[in-house]
Scaffold this motif. Structure first.
Motif, PDB file in Angstrom:
ATOM      1  N   VAL A 141       0.791  -2.177  -6.478  1.00 17.52           N
ATOM      2  CA  VAL A 141       0.608  -1.102  -5.123  1.00 17.52           C
ATOM      3  C   VAL A 141      -0.434  -0.245  -5.284  1.00 17.52           C
ATOM      4  N   ARG A 142      -1.359  -0.951  -3.632  1.00 20.17           N
ATOM      5  CA  ARG A 142      -2.971  -0.377  -3.769  1.00 20.17           C
ATOM      6  C   ARG A 142      -2.389   1.093  -3.326  1.00 20.17           C
ATOM      7  N   ASP A 143      -3.707   2.480  -3.806  1.00 24.21           N
ATOM      8  CA  ASP A 143      -3.113   3.778  -3.584  1.00 24.21           C
ATOM      9  C   ASP A 143      -3.633   3.898  -2.409  1.00 24.21           C
ATOM     10  N   ALA A 144      -3.324   4.262  -1.007  1.00 22.80           N
ATOM     11  CA  ALA A 144      -4.016   4.176   0.254  1.00 22.80           C
ATOM     12  C   ALA A 144      -4.049   5.894   0.488  1.00 22.80           C
ATOM     13  N   ALA A 145      -4.193   6.771  -0.315  1.00 27.16           N
ATOM     14  CA  ALA A 145      -4.525   8.150  -0.010  1.00 27.16           C
ATOM     15  C   ALA A 145      -6.289   8.585   0.475  1.00 27.16           C
ATOM     16  N   ALA A 176       0.310   8.719   6.890  1.00 32.10           N
ATOM     17  CA  ALA A 176      -1.383   8.138   6.394  1.00 32.10           C
ATOM     18  C   ALA A 176      -1.464   7.393   5.462  1.00 32.10           C
ATOM     19  N   PHE A 177      -2.576   6.285   6.030  1.00 33.29           N
ATOM     20  CA  PHE A 177      -3.092   4.779   4.824  1.00 33.29           C
ATOM     21  C   PHE A 177      -4.060   5.064   5.570  1.00 33.29           C
ATOM     22  N   LYS A 178      -5.095   5.274   4.176  1.00 35.31           N
ATOM     23  CA  LYS A 178      -6.536   4.967   4.557  1.00 35.31           C
ATOM     24  C   LYS A 178      -6.877   4.957   3.515  1.00 35.31           C
ATOM     25  N   GLY A 179      -8.252   3.626   3.428  1.00 41.71           N
ATOM     26  CA  GLY A 179      -9.193   2.744   3.157  1.00 41.71           C
ATOM     27  C   GLY A 179      -8.872   1.386   2.904  1.00 41.71           C
ATOM     28  N   LEU A 180      -7.868   1.087   4.451  1.00 41.76           N
ATOM     29  CA  LEU A 180      -7.267   0.015   4.221  1.00 41.76           C
ATOM     30  C   LEU A 180      -8.380  -1.874   4.188  1.00 41.76           C
ATOM     31  N   PRO A 181      -8.624  -2.568   2.908  1.00 44.23           N
ATOM     32  CA  PRO A 181      -9.867  -3.271   3.585  1.00 44.23           C
ATOM     33  C   PRO A 181      -9.278  -4.337   4.700  1.00 44.23           C
ATOM     34  N   TYR A 182     -10.171  -4.623   5.832  1.00 44.39           N
ATOM     35  CA  TYR A 182      -9.830  -5.344   7.039  1.00 44.39           C
ATOM     36  C   TYR A 182     -10.280  -6.449   6.683  1.00 44.39           C
ATOM     37  N   ALA A 183     -11.575  -6.716   6.250  1.00 47.71           N
ATOM     38  CA  ALA A 183     -12.297  -8.148   6.162  1.00 47.71           C
ATOM     39  C   ALA A 183     -12.321  -7.864   4.435  1.00 47.71           C
ATOM     40  N   ALA A 184     -13.502  -8.952   3.913  1.00 47.18           N
ATOM     41  CA  ALA A 184     -14.078  -9.043   2.534  1.00 47.18           C
ATOM     42  C   ALA A 184     -15.783  -8.509   2.670  1.00 47.18           C
ATOM     43  N   PRO A 185     -15.604  -7.656   1.521  1.00 45.73           N
ATOM     44  CA  PRO A 185     -17.107  -6.650   0.823  1.00 45.73           C
ATOM     45  C   PRO A 185     -18.012  -7.446   1.934  1.00 45.73           C
ATOM     46  N   VAL A 192       1.387  -0.976  -0.020  1.00 54.10           N
ATOM     47  CA  VAL A 192       0.258  -0.029   0.074  1.00 54.10           C
ATOM     48  C   VAL A 192       0.578   1.530  -0.121  1.00 54.10           C
ATOM     49  N   ARG A 193       0.541   2.203  -0.125  1.00 57.94           N
ATOM     50  CA  ARG A 193       1.068   3.809  -0.505  1.00 57.94           C
ATOM     51  C   ARG A 193       0.196   5.206   0.028  1.00 57.94           C
ATOM     52  N   GLY A 194       0.945   5.426   0.955  1.00 59.72           N
ATOM     53  CA  GLY A 194       0.342   6.108   2.112  1.00 59.72           C
ATOM     54  C   GLY A 194       0.738   7.788   1.362  1.00 59.72           C
ATOM     55  N   VAL A 195       0.613   8.563   2.091  1.00 64.91           N
ATOM     56  CA  VAL A 195       0.627   9.995   2.093  1.00 64.91           C
ATOM     57  C   VAL A 195       1.431  10.508   3.981  1.00 64.91           C
ATOM     58  N   VAL A 196       2.621  11.450   3.428  1.00 64.57           N
ATOM     59  CA  VAL A 196       3.080  12.037   4.156  1.00 64.57           C
ATOM     60  C   VAL A 196       2.532  13.742   4.072  1.00 64.57           C
ATOM     61  N   ASP A 197       1.976  14.190   5.249  1.00 67.90           N
ATOM     62  CA  ASP A 197       1.332  15.265   5.689  1.00 67.90           C
ATOM     63  C   ASP A 197       2.041  15.807   6.949  1.00 67.90           C
ATOM     64  N   ASP A 198       2.827  16.721   7.542  1.00 70.03           N
ATOM     65  CA  ASP A 198       3.840  17.523   8.226  1.00 70.03           C
ATOM     66  C   ASP A 198       4.654  15.823  10.176  1.00 70.03           C
TER      67      ASP A 198
END
Length: 509
Positions: free
Chosen positions: A70-74, A42-51, A32-38
């Motif tokens: 690489v899954r985008d996790a922004a 942050a890594f967002k929207g990561l699935p922890y279970a199947a839909p 996964v690829r996150g974003v750095v700020d200050d």
């Protein structure tokens, strides 16, 4: 729901932060690829279970599928299906979807050793809310040296529901009813198996939550399958005396989840012989009306995930023996009167005339009685009671009372209303839509400091702050957060809480 730790250890490797703006991490499911700020990644929207859609609607959560590349996790994932927010800043932005079982991670971009982890469980009556609200942004807490995780979990009838057709369709040994709690456990399993990839210590996890999220924390403390997945707990306005519905057993004044499911199906115009497949095909939005009541519909004992009510488990010492912070706000439900319709207003219906008269005198007359009785019945006395029961196990226990009221938004009650402590804990005062002053920022700095020190060391006390007494060492002592700063003191209004305690002991020994 479970993954061998040995397999997880092979996958939990942190990728070098080759890109200071878009860091990557490797989870069990993929990169996964996150974003750095200050200074915070942050890594967002990561699935922890199947839909949980199609055949998985009203089924225990399953592991999510893996991916290549690489899954985008922004960006955040969707909200779980829920009614309109009605202005609650704890809900978060649209869209909504049944495919909502995601979580978000904030971690310091620069770290030298594994850090303690704080997993937030949002409130909203098990009907509303998400881990994606700006109110719950974990950046400020992460800058204090912890890894913060916020989660989504199934809500309303998608998360807390049963029906005879569903029961007939599933295996006899399958967990049912408490799908939202199962999601919370699955998220904690994901944390156990993956959080090292984000700099977190899977052996140092604190769960914390407010309102229904506080109830969730106490439920996880008594859930056998959650044991060992966390090591500390914080309960903010999490009730404690509630009586849950059984999955299939009707009791006087307390219909079972299955009976409630049948009643909803009839009101929705579904045929008497509706099948499980037909129920799973009902549009999700149709399940929202009428909205189930938290106190009477969404609290379930299913016999597997939850086998008893919180207060009974605590009284028997069957809760997780972990360090615990718990507390309430000074004017939780000040707008709900004992005479109001609904489950909260009915809490005092079993009182005798003598009990009512004694409480009327203790509150100084009808005005004080009507303004504070429901809050004390639902929150203040139950928190004191659970603190006493938990301290009895020898686990460190810390009780608080939040009484900070913003100068820019004085409450009609004169106290701190339900949920008003949330931006102080997260240091997200800027999200509440009104200007807050220096005293609010001091209160927020204190609360965030106590909370993160507790996550670090099982003790909220730290340098430069008033000492917070352990409940066992100083019985019935708490820390009160006031407009002038934190103050250690005895539990306020103990006399009226004693009368409520005696009432509960009479009606439910």
């Amino acid at each position: 729901m479970f993954l061998p730790l040995a397999l997880a250890a092979l996958a939990m490797t942190l990728s070098p932060l080759q890109d200071p703006v878009r860091p990557t991490a490797v989870t069990v499911q993929g990169q996964v690829r996150g974003v750095v700020d200050d200074g915070v990644a942050a890594f967002k929207g990561l699935p922890y279970a199947a839909p949980p859609v199609g055949d998985l609607r009203w089924a225990p959560p399953r592991l999510p599928a893996g991916w290549t590349g690489v899954r985008d996790a922004a960006g955040y994932g969707p909200l779980c299906i829920q009614p309109p927010a009605n202005g609650d800043p704890g809900v978060g932005p649209l869209p909504m979807s049944e495919d909502c079982l995601t979580l978000n991670v904030w971690t310091p971009a620069a770290r030298a050793a594994p850090l303690p982890v704080m997993v937030w469980i949002h409130g909203g009556g098990y009907n509303n809310g998400s881990g994606t609200a700006a109110l719950y942004d974990g950046s400020a807490l992460a800058r204090r040296g912890v890894v913060v995780v916020t989660i989504n979990y199934r809500l309303g009838r998608l998360g807390f529901f049963d029906h005879p057709a569903l029961a007939a369709d599933r295996a006899a040994d399958q967990s049912a009813g408490n799908y939202g709690v199962m999601d919370q456990i699955a998220a904690l399993e994901w944390v156990r198996d993956n959080i090292a990839a984000f700099g977190g210590d899977p052996g140092s996890v604190t769960i914390f939550g407010e309102s229904a999220g506080g109830v969730a924390v106490t439920q996880l403390m008594i859930a056998p399958s959650a044991r060992g997945l966390f090591h500390r707990a914080v309960v903010q306005s999490g009730m404690g005396r509630q009586r849950s519905a059984e999955l299939a057993l009707d009791r006087p004044g307390r219909p079972s989840a299955r009976t409630l499911g049948l009643a909803w199906a009839r009101s929705a115009g579904l045929p008497a012989g509706v099948t499980a497949d037909a129920l799973r095909a009902v549009p999700a939005e149709r399940l929202l009306a009428p909205m189930p009541a938290f106190y009477s519909d969404n609290l379930l004992i299913d016999g597997r995930i939850l086998t008893e009510d919180v207060v009974e488990a605590f009284a028997a010492g069957r809760q997780a023996p972990v360090p615990l912070i718990l507390g309430t706000n000074s004017a939780e439900f000040w707008w709900i009167r004992p005479s109001d319709a609904g489950a909260y207003g009915r809490t005092d219906d079993a009182m005798t005339e003598a009990e009512h008269d004694a409480l009327l005198a203790a509150y100084g007359g009808p005005e004080g009685h009507d303004q504070h009785l429901v809050s004390d019945l639902i929150f203040s006395e139950p928190a004191r009671h659970l603190a006493r029961l938990h301290a009895r196990t020898g686990a460190p226990t810390f009780l608080y009372r939040f009484d900070v009221v913003a100068e820019s938004n004085p409450e009609p009650s004169g106290g701190a209303t339900h949920a008003s402590e949330r931006p102080y804990v997260f240091e997200t005062l800027h999200t509440v839509g009104r200007p807050l002053g220096a005293r609010d920022h001091r209160a927020s700095d204190a609360m965030a400091g106590y909370w993160t020190d507790f996550a670090r060391a099982s003790d909220p006390n730290g340098p430069g702050r008033p000492a917070w007494p352990q409940f066992a060492a100083q019985p019935d002592a708490l820390l009160e957060f006031t407009n002038d700063g934190p103050v250690a003191r005895s539990v306020p209004h103990a006399g009226r809480l004693d009368l409520i305690e005696a009432f509960y002991a009479r009606i439910r020994p």
